[in-house]
Write an enzyme that holds these catalytic residues in place. Sequence first.
Site, PDB file in Angstrom:
ATOM      1  N   ASN A  88      -2.577  27.506 -40.804  1.00  0.00           N
ATOM      2  CA  ASN A  88      -1.521  26.793 -40.229  1.00  0.00           C
ATOM      3  C   ASN A  88      -0.257  27.781 -39.983  1.00  0.00           C
ATOM      4  OD1 ASN A  88       0.850  25.217 -40.459  1.00  0.00           O
ATOM      5  ND2 ASN A  88       0.904  24.652 -42.296  1.00  0.00           N
ATOM      6  N   TRP A  89      -0.176  28.035 -38.693  1.00  0.00           N
ATOM      7  CA  TRP A  89       1.114  29.150 -38.254  1.00  0.00           C
ATOM      8  C   TRP A  89       2.513  28.800 -38.784  1.00  0.00           C
ATOM      9  CZ3 TRP A  89      -1.479  30.830 -32.974  1.00  0.00           C
ATOM     10  CH2 TRP A  89      -2.868  31.449 -33.031  1.00  0.00           C
ATOM     11  N   LYS A  90       2.772  27.587 -38.909  1.00  0.00           N
ATOM     12  CA  LYS A  90       3.819  27.087 -39.232  1.00  0.00           C
ATOM     13  C   LYS A  90       4.885  27.360 -38.171  1.00  0.00           C
ATOM     14  CE  LYS A  90       2.709  26.908 -44.185  1.00  0.00           C
ATOM     15  NZ  LYS A  90       3.105  27.212 -45.552  1.00  0.00           N
ATOM     16  N   HIS A 148       2.011  17.542 -44.551  1.00  0.00           N
ATOM     17  CA  HIS A 148       2.161  18.947 -45.359  1.00  0.00           C
ATOM     18  C   HIS A 148       3.606  18.849 -46.172  1.00  0.00           C
ATOM     19  CE1 HIS A 148       2.993  23.106 -45.863  1.00  0.00           C
ATOM     20  NE2 HIS A 148       1.802  23.417 -45.525  1.00  0.00           N
ATOM     21  N   GLU A 206       5.917  20.682 -46.696  1.00  0.00           N
ATOM     22  CA  GLU A 206       7.216  21.264 -45.837  1.00  0.00           C
ATOM     23  C   GLU A 206       7.794  20.038 -44.895  1.00  0.00           C
ATOM     24  OE1 GLU A 206       5.701  24.751 -44.416  1.00  0.00           O
ATOM     25  OE2 GLU A 206       5.508  25.505 -46.181  1.00  0.00           O
ATOM     26  N   GLU A 219      -2.810  21.092 -51.680  1.00  0.00           N
ATOM     27  CA  GLU A 219      -1.873  22.099 -51.680  1.00  0.00           C
ATOM     28  C   GLU A 219      -0.633  22.150 -52.610  1.00  0.00           C
ATOM     29  OE1 GLU A 219      -2.020  24.294 -47.526  1.00  0.00           O
ATOM     30  OE2 GLU A 219      -0.180  22.828 -47.604  1.00  0.00           O
ATOM     31  N   GLY A 244       3.224  29.743 -50.139  1.00  0.00           N
ATOM     32  CA  GLY A 244       4.206  30.869 -49.738  1.00  0.00           C
ATOM     33  C   GLY A 244       4.672  31.609 -50.921  1.00  0.00           C
ATOM     34  N   SER A 275      -1.206  30.280 -50.919  1.00  0.00           N
ATOM     35  CA  SER A 275      -1.390  31.616 -51.079  1.00  0.00           C
ATOM     36  C   SER A 275      -2.898  32.194 -51.183  1.00  0.00           C
ATOM     37  CB  SER A 275      -0.679  31.864 -52.349  1.00  0.00           C
ATOM     38  OG  SER A 275       0.746  31.887 -52.365  1.00  0.00           O
ATOM     39  N   GLY A 303      -1.604  29.606 -44.769  1.00  0.00           N
ATOM     40  CA  GLY A 303      -0.510  29.793 -44.210  1.00  0.00           C
ATOM     41  C   GLY A 303      -0.481  31.277 -43.634  1.00  0.00           C
ATOM     42  N   GLY A 304       0.661  31.826 -44.650  1.00  0.00           N
ATOM     43  CA  GLY A 304       0.780  33.392 -44.162  1.00  0.00           C
ATOM     44  C   GLY A 304      -0.366  34.397 -43.630  1.00  0.00           C
TER      45      GLY A 304
HETATM   46  P1  13P Z   1       0.605  29.924 -47.509  1.00  0.00           P
HETATM   47  O1  13P Z   1      -1.019  30.404 -47.527  1.00  0.00           O
HETATM   48  O2  13P Z   1       1.558  30.618 -47.014  1.00  0.00           O
HETATM   49  O3  13P Z   1       0.819  29.870 -49.194  1.00  0.00           O
HETATM   50  O4  13P Z   1       0.817  28.488 -47.195  1.00  0.00           O
HETATM   51  C1  13P Z   1      -0.215  27.597 -47.432  1.00  0.00           C
HETATM   52  C2  13P Z   1       0.203  26.233 -46.728  1.00  0.00           C
HETATM   53  O5  13P Z   1       1.185  25.791 -46.750  1.00  0.00           O
HETATM   54  C3  13P Z   1      -0.958  25.964 -45.550  1.00  0.00           C
HETATM   55  O6  13P Z   1      -0.533  24.764 -45.037  1.00  0.00           O
END
Ligand code: 13P
Length: 263
Positions: A9-11, A94, A96, A168, A174, A214, A235-236
């Site tokens: 997930n590149w956000k 998600h 977010e 999640e 994050g 994470s 994510g990251g």
């Molecule tokens: P991180 O891997 O940056 O914690 O993000 C997880 C995430 O929200 C994937 O959708």
Amino acid sequence: MPTPLVAGNWKMNTTVTEAEALAASLRRELDGLPGVEVALCPPFVSLERVARALEGSSLKVGAQNMHHEDKGAFTGEVSPTMLQGMCQIVILGHSERRNLFGETDELVNRKVRKALEVGVRPILCVGERLEERQQGREEAVVSQSLSACLDGVASPDGLPHGMVVADEPVWAIGTGLAATSEQAQAMSALIRRLLADRYGRQGAEAVPVLYGGSVTPANVAEFVSQPDIDGALVGGASLDAQQFAEIVRITAKTRSSPLVRLG
Ligand code: 13P
């Protein structure tokens, strides 16, 4: 057991040029790797270029959100029919989207039903907040949310074909503070039991349940060696080609060993 899935997930990161380059390097690293499905979920504006960069490869393309209507006066939104043919996967609900943009379980439910209707696989995200876990309410919160998001979700044969669920925990996203593998396994097993209540054991077994929060090359093996964790939503670490490729390779290798579900 389902084929494991690792989705990046590149956000709201990467320009179109950066996205294309990242997709191209991941294709070089991961195309044809057996025993794992890989999906890259760039921002909407890069979907087409990433889809082209991955054309003919084993890597799939996913969106990070979508509206539930086919078209209309919804300024700034992207419809399911626009994603059809370009994306095989869409991340829905998600945290977010829920916490920063006010998405409710009811709205997420509409999106999930629509995604399945148009043939784009939804990765339905659920997860508790820190204070809910501190109050010992994480199982109740996730059960309620999952049940609301899955309301009316089934194919004509009663099975949830194409569904993916991601656990999640909001506090792990994050933050660098991943859940422990025991916490993640417990939540995934709960999700599997809830799926079995709704779709029967066979239906539940076919749904990949992912862990997200994470995830790194250093901790992914702990998660995917758990019986009920079928992959990761990253994510990251998905923004770094080497790290993401390593996460995918470790997942494929770890999940190739025989595992027995506990539930
Ligand atoms: P991180 O891997 O940056 O914690 O993000 C997880 C995430 O929200 C994937 O959708």
